[in-house]
Enzyme design. Structure first.
Site: not given
Lengths: 346, 346, 346, 346
Positions: C149-152, C154
């Site tokens: 995932g995107c948040y993950t 980062c």
């Protein structure tokens, strides 16, 4: 205390009516109409109103409403107001319609540009076009006011004095307008998503936008001739504000002072119209949140044209503010009551 | 009518003081101080004020000003107010200082974080920290009020009831704050250009931001212990608004209702603090242009932490609005006079 | 030439896959899947692709697709990929799933956080978590990659070296993340309209966001212990970019140089991870349009915590770019092929 | 490998030259000139270039530079290039000047609009106006190319085919242009601060903008007559992009197909000019980051006018991209080398 009903209270223009009327000392909102949110707390739809508005949303029942209020604002899609209004309702209550239903006097023009049959053409003649600075006297005595469109308010007022005085060639008039995105309304459309509008600019409705005939009709009255013009709206990545940049040939030589004198003649005493100082051009941020129209112009001697510019907050002078200004006039209140809103910067 | 002088009237906080005081029925601005713009029309600096403010900008002469006004607002850089204030001035006029000069009681802490010598430490003790909801009684009797910082107002009020009631472990408190760009002021710096801020987010002043000791001191008073915490500000591509997201360990089991009851105990009667409904989290847009603080919290049973969130308009409750709230208290006016500003959305 | 099929090519992540793969010298898109736009020109949905992509959108037929391509990217809602994948398909084609279906190894955790039954749990064990810098070797041999995932992406990469080396107390880890609005997808929701997001910031999914267990699982592997942490996402008025600000207690004294050495140990040779210079903090604009992760940290001796910060472009390293990086690894290509995208500023 | 020197590498146009040339397979930047940042790492000025560009900024020494490179790009203020160029330099190196110094053939027009004496008028005649799609053949053989302005590139290309074919009345031509803020450059001015530009739109340089004579001269060549027109630029709250909306009277009846055929005649084979499909209007976001010009038009039979619209990325086709396109032509490379940049959306 004037009792107010709003039909369409949960659109952006409806929300702005609530923001303004909440602080109006002679008016009280008693009906927050919103078919989509019936029985829901108004403040759950616009959470800025938490602990300010306690009411729940009501149905769009104009007949019931006419019994309970002194004035109805319809901030609804085209066709709605025309489909409900009748003589009995108008005998009980004043109506300020923020839609286009009663703005255009020529019903065939309305039906052509809006692609719908007009449901109550019998009231078109009576309806007053509520551009206060132009039609103040008629508004005072009106039962039914057609509140002008956002682009049209800005476009007309920017050119009005010069059209009225015959200074500009009306056949040469071109209006290039730019609007913030609240003008597109609050309905969920992909084209209005943040990522589609942000960092972007486009023209839309080129040569076909519905505000065109409204501008043409009103500037036709002002200039005493049939007006056909180009109007091009653009979508700007900002919440509020309209800027109109207008181009026309001067019909005779005119100096800065000549033109300034004409603007001052019409607007010198108008509280809500500010003709700016020489070479200071309108910016939408300077009127944000307020009912002001900022106007200025530049004569281009090289081309013989004048460039006129006007800026408004589309939700205030372009919708809710002007509607309240009309209400004030219709009820004999101070015209600026509730509208002494200082523009917010930044 | 209270006569008001503003020193630093052309910064963003100064501009907001003007916006608010212009509509204040018991106050009148008689001195628009701005060293950079002396003798220029105020409305040529903030053109939103055209035809609203007619005055010209004046010098920053606090002694002259003390003769003419009842209250001075100093919206000036750190060190300015401390360098000018003296007993004679304070005997004639009340001062509300929007800078940090008198916010921190421990002068060595001030001098360390602000890297400057304090010019009038003798007034620090007398100065009242003007967080109205916490220090209301002292503000009423103050001659000199230290108006809290923007980040600090939001950060403190969000955690205050839980710190005061000992519900949270103060050693575990972390504040992650996000601010609109008006907090960076109006001076021309490359880092604050549109193209540098827009479409961007960054942390800055990590572990070193000057609002840290102010938050620590005030939450130290509330909790009755020495507080050392992490505070991280971030710059957001928007004009106004601060959101603080705060994390702390709960010292004992607490249900939603328990915590809600604590917030209500402190804020239930506060006009300007709105504890939102369950699972509705603050958004800066809902308080824009207003003096409200919107607060809510979420208990995370998995981690034993509580997440507290608060939102303000940094220029209103975070600066000018709170300063006027202090003025109202100091002069025995209704606390909300001039501050019944409805948030603007969108 | 690798033949590529994309299912979900008209979402923002799908669009970014197209942008990147169009310039990839060893890959060719032969299937633009988009159930909503079947038989419409792809370039009529994303007009930036006019005269670049000539193809029409196709149905989401994974079986047909498996016959025609070498690799399928599924940029689809949760549950979609798991409902279609089977052994026969996997025997013919590699799959890179941009949804969460195969990211979480513990199926009960998946089913709890995503509130849905997993349709093909038998492939979870085989699926490789495609965080290239951490699992490079496994990716090389994978048939099925779960793209993070995107948040993950980062959040994990920002803390990974310190978690791996046991420098930080994992129980104290708090992740406060901020994302641009493209992360919310392209579906038409009122909450994502320009006027609702612009000039606004809010937290959402507080203590309940679905990326939490994914971060916990991966940092659990890194640290060799069960990790439970707070993760709070915020919506930022910008198109692209994620910034994660992470807080943790240091388990032992560590200097700047100590920590820098740890980051360099893990990332010193990584092309796409840039550990910035001392006291330079990541900004999302510096990675926009590129596959970079910018990381830095600050030790706060006052609190004994370290603040770690990471920035990515959510659509590139947070989605499509990382997916292509995985593809490159799976097909034995140069890992950076097609990904040497220079960040665009401003 | 072509050796490139950039003078003015730290402005926004200079930065974009670096972004593009870094990925150009036949060119290598060997001189990053920036008087303001001499001896500082280029990547400390544009941190997106961290680990991509290792060089330090150099002085603006054109003579030294001429010894070391094959081509010099001057992305500098007006007057700079003209003050340094001489025959000896031109005998050693090709120059692509992104300033206005050599754009206008009539030196008196230049000196009037730019209020400065031209320092090397002897080279004006030789200099080729580098609008590749119009002057391709001359560019190929040029030593000195005057790279067109951003507004002018967009304005000219949008109207060029109709001017060339005599379809529009050149006296009636009005250009209303809108630009993102990177066009204002990177110098620190209050007017370009985030809070001043954001949520705002204004016209500026009304009837006086310096790009006017450049547009007039070029459209004069195209139409074979003296052209005097109105050009009004507006500042838009976005980083990149220019949209030009142009109005002119049709000189004869023309159908959509007639006009489309004319555009296709001139642009049908041009890689970087995309004439959009009927009723699809250009949006700046669709060309962001790329060298494309998107163009379309609408005939308004009511007024007898045609509305032409064009969109570019002001930093690419409006500056650095076009400069590289010119370089490619001058050195016999593929015209699109390094410029196959896919527009980034969103």
């Amino acid at each position: 205390m004037i009792k107010v009903g709003i039909i369409g209270a949960t659109g952006y223009a409806g929300g702005e009516l609530v923001r303004i009327l909440i602080s109006h000392k002679d008016a009280e909102i008693v009906w927050y109409g919103s078919k989509s949110y019936i029985n829901q707390k108004y403040s759950s739809v616009y959470r800025n109103m938490f602990q300010i508005v306690d009411a729940e949303c009501m149905d769009d029942n104009m007949e019931a409403l006419a019994e309970q209020v002194d004035v109805i604002f319809t901030a609804t899609p085209q066709g709605f107001c025309a489909s409900l209004v009748n003589e009995e309702i108008l005998s009980k209550v004043k109506i300020i319609d923020l839609s286009a239903d009663f703005r255009i006097k020529d019903v065939s023009v309305y039906e052509k540009w809006y692609s719908m049959k007009h449901k109550s053409p019998q009231f078109i003649k009576e309806a007053v076009y509520g551009l206060c600075e132009v039609n103040r006297e008629q508004v005072v005595h009106a039962r039914l006011v057609a509140n002008p469109g956002c682009y049209t308010t800005c476009s007309i007022l920017t050119a009005y004095p010069l059209a009225k005085e015959g200074l500009i060639d009306m056949d040469s008039l071109i209006i290039d307008a730019k609007s913030g995105t609240s003008g597109a309304g609050r309905s969920a459309k992909t084209a209005n998503l943040f990522c589609e509008v942000n960092e972007n600019i486009k023209a839309y409705g080129v040569a076909t936008h519905r505000h065109t005939p409204e501008i043409e009709e009103q500037l036709g009255y002002a200039s005493g001739q049939n007006v056909v013009l180009n109007f091009t709206p653009h979508l700007i990545p900002m919440n509020r504000g309209i800027l109109a940049t207008e181009y026309a040939k001067l019909k005779r030589n005119a100096s800065y002072e000549d033109v300034k004198a004409i603007y001052d003649k019409y607007y010198g005493k108008e509280k809500f119209i500010r003709v700016l100082e020489k070479d200071v051009y309108p910016e939408t941020k300077w009127v944000e949140g307020s009912n002001y129209v900022d106007i200025n112009f530049k004569i281009d001697e090289r081309t013989g044209r004048i460039i006129m510019m006007g800026a408004i907050d589309n939700l205030v002078k372009g919708a809710a503010g002007q509607a309240v200004q009309n209400m004030n006039l219709m009820f004999g209140l101070k015209e600026s009551e509730g509208l002494e809103l200082v523009p917010m910067f930044p």
